[in-house]
Design an enzyme around this catalytic site. Structure first.
Site, PDB file in Angstrom:
ATOM      1  CB  ALA A   8      -0.970  -0.152   1.325  1.00  0.00           C
ATOM      2  NE  ARG A  14      -4.040   5.628 -14.078  1.00  0.00           N
ATOM      3  CZ  ARG A  14      -4.776   4.710 -14.692  1.00  0.00           C
ATOM      4  NH1 ARG A  14      -6.093   4.918 -15.388  1.00  0.00           N
ATOM      5  NH2 ARG A  14      -4.570   3.500 -14.174  1.00  0.00           N
ATOM      6  N   GLY A 103      -3.271  -3.396  -1.315  1.00  0.00           N
ATOM      7  CA  GLY A 103      -4.132  -2.528  -0.569  1.00  0.00           C
ATOM      8  C   GLY A 103      -5.059  -1.969  -1.625  1.00  0.00           C
ATOM      9  CG  ASN A 226      -4.619   1.491 -10.917  1.00  0.00           C
ATOM     10  OD1 ASN A 226      -3.992   1.559  -9.902  1.00  0.00           O
ATOM     11  ND2 ASN A 226      -5.154   0.624 -11.522  1.00  0.00           N
ATOM     12  CE  LYS A 350     -30.333  15.895  22.050  1.00  0.00           C
ATOM     13  NZ  LYS A 350     -29.922  17.102  23.115  1.00  0.00           N
ATOM     14  CG  ASN A 376     -52.105  12.914  20.649  1.00  0.00           C
ATOM     15  OD1 ASN A 376     -51.184  13.741  20.092  1.00  0.00           O
ATOM     16  ND2 ASN A 376     -52.852  12.177  20.022  1.00  0.00           N
TER      17      ASN A 376
HETATM   18  C1  UD1 Z   1       1.593  -5.464 -10.781  1.00  0.00           C
HETATM   19  C2  UD1 Z   1       2.519  -6.716 -11.271  1.00  0.00           C
HETATM   20  C3  UD1 Z   1       1.810  -7.299 -12.564  1.00  0.00           C
HETATM   21  C4  UD1 Z   1       0.195  -7.487 -12.461  1.00  0.00           C
HETATM   22  C5  UD1 Z   1      -0.423  -6.364 -11.775  1.00  0.00           C
HETATM   23  C6  UD1 Z   1      -1.820  -6.496 -11.621  1.00  0.00           C
HETATM   24  C7  UD1 Z   1       4.651  -6.559 -10.570  1.00  0.00           C
HETATM   25  C8  UD1 Z   1       5.897  -6.363 -11.013  1.00  0.00           C
HETATM   26  N1  UD1 Z   1       3.786  -6.352 -11.508  1.00  0.00           N
HETATM   27  O1  UD1 Z   1       1.912  -4.527 -11.858  1.00  0.00           O
HETATM   28  O2  UD1 Z   1       2.210  -8.455 -12.770  1.00  0.00           O
HETATM   29  O3  UD1 Z   1      -0.348  -7.990 -13.748  1.00  0.00           O
HETATM   30  O4  UD1 Z   1       0.379  -5.665 -10.760  1.00  0.00           O
HETATM   31  O5  UD1 Z   1      -2.537  -5.157 -11.059  1.00  0.00           O
HETATM   32  O6  UD1 Z   1       4.475  -6.885  -9.367  1.00  0.00           O
HETATM   33  N2  UD1 Z   1       3.443  -1.023  -4.674  1.00  0.00           N
HETATM   34  C9  UD1 Z   1       4.289  -0.712  -3.656  1.00  0.00           C
HETATM   35  N3  UD1 Z   1       5.610  -0.204  -3.662  1.00  0.00           N
HETATM   36  C10 UD1 Z   1       5.978  -0.088  -5.000  1.00  0.00           C
HETATM   37  C11 UD1 Z   1       5.177  -0.382  -6.099  1.00  0.00           C
HETATM   38  C12 UD1 Z   1       4.050  -0.758  -5.865  1.00  0.00           C
HETATM   39  O7  UD1 Z   1       3.723  -0.670  -2.496  1.00  0.00           O
HETATM   40  O8  UD1 Z   1       7.110   0.291  -5.091  1.00  0.00           O
HETATM   41  C13 UD1 Z   1       2.051  -1.259  -4.463  1.00  0.00           C
HETATM   42  C14 UD1 Z   1       1.189  -0.423  -5.251  1.00  0.00           C
HETATM   43  O9  UD1 Z   1       0.711   0.713  -4.220  1.00  0.00           O
HETATM   44  C15 UD1 Z   1      -0.092  -1.316  -5.278  1.00  0.00           C
HETATM   45  C16 UD1 Z   1       0.769  -2.542  -5.979  1.00  0.00           C
HETATM   46  O10 UD1 Z   1       1.780  -2.688  -5.144  1.00  0.00           O
HETATM   47  O11 UD1 Z   1      -1.066  -1.231  -4.286  1.00  0.00           O
HETATM   48  C17 UD1 Z   1       0.891  -2.903  -7.263  1.00  0.00           C
HETATM   49  O12 UD1 Z   1       1.350  -1.723  -7.944  1.00  0.00           O
HETATM   50  P1  UD1 Z   1       1.443  -1.391  -9.285  1.00  0.00           P
HETATM   51  O13 UD1 Z   1       2.379  -0.251  -9.516  1.00  0.00           O
HETATM   52  O14 UD1 Z   1      -0.149  -1.252  -9.451  1.00  0.00           O
HETATM   53  O15 UD1 Z   1       1.665  -2.731 -10.171  1.00  0.00           O
HETATM   54  P2  UD1 Z   1       1.955  -3.025 -11.748  1.00  0.00           P
HETATM   55  O16 UD1 Z   1       2.859  -2.255 -12.258  1.00  0.00           O
HETATM   56  O17 UD1 Z   1       0.440  -2.562 -12.196  1.00  0.00           O
HETATM   57 CA    CA Z   2      -2.143  -1.500 -10.363  1.00  0.00          CA
END
Ligand code: UD1
Ligand code: CA
Length: 454
Positions: A8, A14, A103, A226, A350, A376
């Site tokens: 998380a 976005r 998360g 996202n 209340k 009443n």
């Molecule tokens: C990741 C997966 C991908 C999968 C996709 C599904 C990896 C390398 N890739 O990609 O295979 O198809 O999720 O949605 O794992 N986060 C952190 N710290 C970081 C990076 C991310 O806590 O440094 C958390 C983000 O807050 C999020 C989750 O990890 O909750 C996923 O991160 P996100 O950047 O959305 O992953 P994707 O690149 O989409």
């Molecule tokens: Ca994602």
């Protein structure tokens, strides 16, 4: 031993918001709260939440939930890097497993998590799905025998790999001790210069630890948020799912698409809920309760047979058996409406108890009052409970009759069976069984003429 790691730390750019993404609500509660609740269903030994952006705000939102440990990831260098931060807190006894959740993927159901853990068979398991449009996701690369070999991120994938429709949902389970070793081997030599958690799949295969795949029971479980658009879409999906569960329990919803539950709702048999209602917090509806259209009901208990008519607003209140409330009634915190009582339009109550069979049918304010049975309360009655500094209580005993447009200047008591004449401003106690009224005698002035314009 089960560890659960929830990622998380991400920014959620976005969302265009100052609020950290995982605190944005779904069904009235932060997304991360859903993940935690579902995770807790598995009775894990440890829950580690990796936070980064808005870390203090996230931590504060879960203050006092001592089963959670937070770790900071700064800067954010990928999902593998995120799990690395959690690694020192993970129990790695021989049979220990670690489940990784996101998360911002709030609706993975406990059953699906359990299936993923079962699929592991002591090894590793990834939660995958087949999508018509797999673009953007990591792809599951399998060998001739259909065994999972590795995960390739979209940005690193060849055209051939991009044609694969089985995608990584991001959720996986692994043997903890092994996972820690694999995390140490990660490199960021890839298209995004990040440490990919997904690379542990290939390490696992290399180390002859089998990798299995499991799938979510419903595809909405793995939808991530996202953007506000995705948040709104997931909100509708979740509301539809909650509505479906209620329908299956025998609740009538006039239109499941116009139903919002932001909390938990328990219903007896043959409950009917009309369109446009919002339920918040913990709400209990007894057998045969009917809720009219466009009511807002929060942290309340409505007993069997009661009817809440259109446009009523009820918060931290109780409504007794077969009582009738509304339309346009407002029950504020501490309102306790007795059995068979009627609370009508534009009546605000209340911190007051209304006894059995009381009637306050129109335009009244009852605050800090104890009202006995069968009283009443006429239109326009007001308890003057506040002198600008302190609040005082009003006691109205059984079978009293409060005439219209009466002010009860608290503290004051109306005795049993007393009658107050219309328009009374009651400043002293009204004795039981008598008529009390404070009303200047009526007079008529003969020969009086209306003024005319000069
Ligand atoms: C990741 C997966 C991908 C999968 C996709 C599904 C990896 C390398 N890739 O990609 O295979 O198809 O999720 O949605 O794992 N986060 C952190 N710290 C970081 C990076 C991310 O806590 O440094 C958390 C983000 O807050 C999020 C989750 O990890 O909750 C996923 O991160 P996100 O950047 O959305 O992953 P994707 O690149 O989409
Ligand atoms: Ca994602």
């Amino acid at each position: 031993m089960l560890n659960i790691v929830i990622l998380a730390a991400g920014l959620g750019k976005r969302m265009q918001s100052d609020l950290p993404k995982v605190l944005h609500p779904l069904g009235g509660r932060p997304m991360l709260a859903h993940v935690l609740d579902n995770a807790r269903q598995l009775q894990p030994d440890r829950i580690v939440v990796v936070i980064g952006h808005g870390a203090d705000t996230v931590r504060a939102a879960f203050e006092g939930q001592d089963d959670i440990q937070f770790v900071i990831q700064h800067p954010q260098q990928g999902t593998g890097h995120a799990v690395q931060q959690a690694a020192p807190l993970l129990d790695d006894a021989a049979d220990s497993a670690t489940l990784v959740l996101y998360g911002d993927v709030p609706l993975v159901q406990p059953d699906t998590m359990r299936r993923l853990l079962d699929a592991r068979q002591g090894g590793m398991a990834v939660l995958t799905e087949v999508l018509d449009n797999p673009s953007g996701y990591g792809r599951i690369v399998r060998d001739q025998q259909d065994r999972v070999l590795r995960i390739v991120e979209h940005k690193d994938a060849t055209n051939e790999e991009r044609a694969i429709k089985e995608v990584n949902t991001g959720i996986l389970a692994a043997p903890t001790a092994r996972l820690k070793q694999w995390l140490n081997r990660l490199s960021n030599d890839n298209a995004q210069s990040e440490y990919y958690l997904t690379d542990v799949v290939a390490f696992s295969v290399n180390d002859k630890v089998e990798v299995h795949a499991a799938h979510p029971a419903a595809s909405w479980e793995t939808l991530g948020v996202n953007s506000r658009v995705q948040q709104a879409q997931l909100e509708r999906i979740w509301q539809a799912e909650q509505a479906r569960r209620l329908l299956e329990q025998g609740v009538t919803l006039a239109d499941p698409a116009r139903f919002d539950l932001r909390g938990s709702l328990s219903c007896g048999r043959d409950v009917v809920i009309d369109v446009g209602c919002v339920f918040e917090g913990q709400v209990q509806l007894g057998d045969g309760v009917k809720i009219g259209p466009h009511c807002v009901i929060r942290d309340a208990t409505i007993a069997a047979g009661a009817r809440i008519e259109a446009f009523s607003h009820i918060q931290e209140a109780r409504v007794g058996d077969d009582a009738r409330v509304g339309p346009y009634a407002r029950l504020r915190p501490g309102a306790d409406i007795g059995a068979q009582a009627h609370v009508g339009n534009f009546v605000e109550i209340k911190k007051s108890r209304l006894g059995q069979g009381c009637k306050a049918n129109h335009l009244a304010y009852i605050g800090d009052a104890q009202v006995g049975a069968r009283v009443n309360i006429g239109a326009g009655t007001i308890t003057c409970n506040y002198d600008g500094v302190n609040k005082y209580s009003t006691i109205i005993e059984d079978d009293a009759f409060i005439g219209s447009d009466t002010q009860l200047v608290a503290p004051v008591t109306v005795g049993q069976g007393a009658t107050l004449g219309a328009g009374t401003t009651l400043t002293r106690d009204a004795p039981a069984g008598q008529l009390t009224l404070s009303r200047p005698p009526q007079k008529s002035i003969p020969g009086w003429k209306r003024p005319t314009k000069k």
